[in-house]
Design a protein around this motif. Structure first.
Motif, PDB file in Angstrom:
ATOM      1  N   LEU A 118       0.814  -1.215   0.000  1.00  0.00           N
ATOM      2  CA  LEU A 118       0.000   0.000   0.000  1.00  0.00           C
ATOM      3  C   LEU A 118       0.849   1.267   0.000  1.00  0.00           C
ATOM      4  O   LEU A 118       0.394   2.314  -0.472  1.00  0.00           O
ATOM      5  CB  LEU A 118      -0.934   0.000   1.214  1.00  0.00           C
ATOM      6  CG  LEU A 118      -2.019  -1.088   1.231  1.00  0.00           C
ATOM      7  CD1 LEU A 118      -2.812  -1.028   2.524  1.00  0.00           C
ATOM      8  CD2 LEU A 118      -2.948  -0.939   0.028  1.00  0.00           C
ATOM      9  N   MET A 119       2.072   1.174   0.521  1.00  0.00           N
ATOM     10  CA  MET A 119       2.952   2.342   0.570  1.00  0.00           C
ATOM     11  C   MET A 119       3.984   2.302  -0.549  1.00  0.00           C
ATOM     12  O   MET A 119       5.082   2.846  -0.429  1.00  0.00           O
ATOM     13  CB  MET A 119       3.625   2.439   1.938  1.00  0.00           C
ATOM     14  CG  MET A 119       2.653   2.672   3.068  1.00  0.00           C
ATOM     15  SD  MET A 119       3.439   3.012   4.655  1.00  0.00           S
ATOM     16  CE  MET A 119       4.198   4.608   4.353  1.00  0.00           C
ATOM     17  N   ASP A 120       3.629   1.613  -1.646  1.00  0.00           N
ATOM     18  CA  ASP A 120       4.454   1.596  -2.863  1.00  0.00           C
ATOM     19  C   ASP A 120       5.884   1.131  -2.611  1.00  0.00           C
ATOM     20  O   ASP A 120       6.841   1.689  -3.163  1.00  0.00           O
ATOM     21  CB  ASP A 120       4.478   2.984  -3.517  1.00  0.00           C
ATOM     22  CG  ASP A 120       3.091   3.420  -3.967  1.00  0.00           C
ATOM     23  OD1 ASP A 120       2.328   2.553  -4.440  1.00  0.00           O
ATOM     24  OD2 ASP A 120       2.769   4.617  -3.844  1.00  0.00           O
ATOM     25  N   GLY A 121       6.027   0.121  -1.776  1.00  0.00           N
ATOM     26  CA  GLY A 121       7.340  -0.469  -1.568  1.00  0.00           C
ATOM     27  C   GLY A 121       8.220   0.240  -0.567  1.00  0.00           C
ATOM     28  O   GLY A 121       9.371  -0.153  -0.368  1.00  0.00           O
ATOM     29  N   HIS A 122       7.709   1.298   0.084  1.00  0.00           N
ATOM     30  CA  HIS A 122       8.519   1.976   1.107  1.00  0.00           C
ATOM     31  C   HIS A 122       8.717   1.046   2.285  1.00  0.00           C
ATOM     32  O   HIS A 122       7.769   0.432   2.784  1.00  0.00           O
ATOM     33  CB  HIS A 122       7.811   3.255   1.560  1.00  0.00           C
ATOM     34  CG  HIS A 122       8.615   4.073   2.527  1.00  0.00           C
ATOM     35  ND1 HIS A 122       8.635   3.794   3.874  1.00  0.00           N
ATOM     36  CD2 HIS A 122       9.444   5.126   2.342  1.00  0.00           C
ATOM     37  CE1 HIS A 122       9.435   4.665   4.489  1.00  0.00           C
ATOM     38  NE2 HIS A 122       9.929   5.484   3.569  1.00  0.00           N
ATOM     39  N   GLY A 123       9.961   0.889   2.734  1.00  0.00           N
ATOM     40  CA  GLY A 123      10.279  -0.035   3.820  1.00  0.00           C
ATOM     41  C   GLY A 123       9.411   0.173   5.048  1.00  0.00           C
ATOM     42  O   GLY A 123       9.111   1.312   5.424  1.00  0.00           O
ATOM     43  N   GLN A 124       9.014  -0.921   5.649  1.00  0.00           N
ATOM     44  CA  GLN A 124       8.135  -0.880   6.812  1.00  0.00           C
ATOM     45  C   GLN A 124       8.852  -1.382   8.057  1.00  0.00           C
ATOM     46  O   GLN A 124       9.657  -2.314   7.979  1.00  0.00           O
ATOM     47  CB  GLN A 124       6.908  -1.748   6.569  1.00  0.00           C
ATOM     48  CG  GLN A 124       5.993  -1.222   5.483  1.00  0.00           C
ATOM     49  CD  GLN A 124       5.357   0.085   5.862  1.00  0.00           C
ATOM     50  OE1 GLN A 124       4.652   0.185   6.861  1.00  0.00           O
ATOM     51  NE2 GLN A 124       5.627   1.112   5.075  1.00  0.00           N
ATOM     52  N   PRO A 125       8.558  -0.770   9.222  1.00  0.00           N
ATOM     53  CA  PRO A 125       9.075  -1.324  10.487  1.00  0.00           C
ATOM     54  C   PRO A 125       8.231  -2.533  10.866  1.00  0.00           C
ATOM     55  O   PRO A 125       7.141  -2.401  11.424  1.00  0.00           O
ATOM     56  CB  PRO A 125       8.891  -0.160  11.476  1.00  0.00           C
ATOM     57  CG  PRO A 125       7.739   0.624  10.922  1.00  0.00           C
ATOM     58  CD  PRO A 125       7.773   0.452   9.428  1.00  0.00           C
ATOM     59  N   ALA A 126       8.716  -3.717  10.563  1.00  0.00           N
ATOM     60  CA  ALA A 126       7.908  -4.925  10.735  1.00  0.00           C
ATOM     61  C   ALA A 126       7.442  -5.104  12.179  1.00  0.00           C
ATOM     62  O   ALA A 126       6.349  -5.627  12.419  1.00  0.00           O
ATOM     63  CB  ALA A 126       8.703  -6.153  10.278  1.00  0.00           C
ATOM     64  N   LEU A 127       8.256  -4.655  13.143  1.00  0.00           N
ATOM     65  CA  LEU A 127       7.875  -4.826  14.548  1.00  0.00           C
ATOM     66  C   LEU A 127       6.644  -3.997  14.904  1.00  0.00           C
ATOM     67  O   LEU A 127       5.978  -4.281  15.900  1.00  0.00           O
ATOM     68  CB  LEU A 127       9.047  -4.466  15.466  1.00  0.00           C
ATOM     69  CG  LEU A 127      10.247  -5.418  15.391  1.00  0.00           C
ATOM     70  CD1 LEU A 127      11.363  -4.945  16.310  1.00  0.00           C
ATOM     71  CD2 LEU A 127       9.841  -6.846  15.754  1.00  0.00           C
ATOM     72  N   LEU A 128       6.331  -2.978  14.111  1.00  0.00           N
ATOM     73  CA  LEU A 128       5.110  -2.201  14.317  1.00  0.00           C
ATOM     74  C   LEU A 128       3.887  -3.110  14.250  1.00  0.00           C
ATOM     75  O   LEU A 128       2.887  -2.883  14.936  1.00  0.00           O
ATOM     76  CB  LEU A 128       5.027  -1.095  13.258  1.00  0.00           C
ATOM     77  CG  LEU A 128       3.721  -0.302  13.178  1.00  0.00           C
ATOM     78  CD1 LEU A 128       3.487   0.477  14.460  1.00  0.00           C
ATOM     79  CD2 LEU A 128       3.744   0.649  11.981  1.00  0.00           C
TER      80      LEU A 128
END
Length: 241
Positions: A193-203
């Motif tokens: 949904l954020m066009d491939g922007h890295g996500q903090p998985a622990l969130l």
């Protein structure tokens, strides 16, 4: 890698690890270790020398999984009180370096380190797999911390279930594994949904694991025991190593 292979082979072929060899200067070494260790060293050196090859992700993942398995064998959370502090700190840490650090350093430090920036040299502290069906190529990646931190809690749940002699369905281990899978799925949905922007998985992983065990413990009326488990009783059941 050596530790994992020795443990795995010894589990299925117990007798093969019994023979001892006496080496000059080194003393007594199990035959199994003497055979496996040089192979592991060759494997690691080969990966280091070819880490930019298209197939290098396989070696990196094998070494990474071995490292994380060894850490999970050695490090143990005693109860969810410690887990709550530990995972809450990791939760805030991950969010800061992915979402807040760009406001200070003009780019996400976590993402730059993971991808190696313009140098192409990245610290091999993540698992990666090629996007086989993506015409643009690239890799899907997940950091060791996103596996290890929830993994320590899941390992605790497994030990707690064994101590309490709980079945697979009325314990906590299975549900935390499912919760981790759901958290990981939500992570990849957010990534899309954020066009491939890295996500903090622990969130997403911390609420789906720590939050889940707290809710389940409260519903089962075992939250107090989970919170202080190990403080006044041995953590291992009788006969457990």
């Amino acid at each position: 890698m050596h530790e994992c292979l020795v443990a795995l082979i010894s589990r299925f072929f117990g007798d093969c690890g019994q023979k001892i060899l006496n080496f000059p200067f080194l003393g007594e070494i199990p035959l199994l270790s003497a055979v496996i260790l040089p192979l592991c060293m060759v494997f690691s050196i080969f990966w280091a020398a070819n880490q930019h090859a298209s197939y290098a992700w396989i070696g990196q993942d094998i070494l990474g999984i071995s490292l994380m398995t060894t850490v999970l064998q050695m490090a143990r959370l005693p109860n969810i009180k410690i887990a709550s502090v530990f995972l809450s700190c990791a939760f805030v840490y991950d969010i800061f370096w992915v979402f807040i650090s760009p406001l200070i350093f003009h780019e996400s430090v976590m993402i730059v380190v993971a991808r190696g920036d313009s140098s192409g040299e990245s610290i091999p502290m993540l698992l990666k797999i090629p996007r086989f069906f993506d015409p643009w190529g690239g890799y899907d990646m997940i950091g060791f911390g996103d596996i290890l931190f929830p993994g320590l809690l899941i390992s605790f749940a497994f030990r707690y279930d064994r101590y309490k002699k709980k079945g697979i369905l009325n314990g906590y281990f299975l549900w935390l594994v499912i919760g981790y899978g759901i958290g990981l799925f939500i992570t990849y949905v957010a990534l899309y949904l954020m066009d491939g922007h890295g996500q903090p998985a622990l969130l997403y992983l911390v609420p789906c694991t720590l939050g889940l065990i707290i809710v389940l413990g409260w519903l089962k009326k075992e939250l107090e025991d989970l919170w202080d488990f190990g403080a006044s009783r041995p953590e291992h059941s009788p006969g457990e190593a």
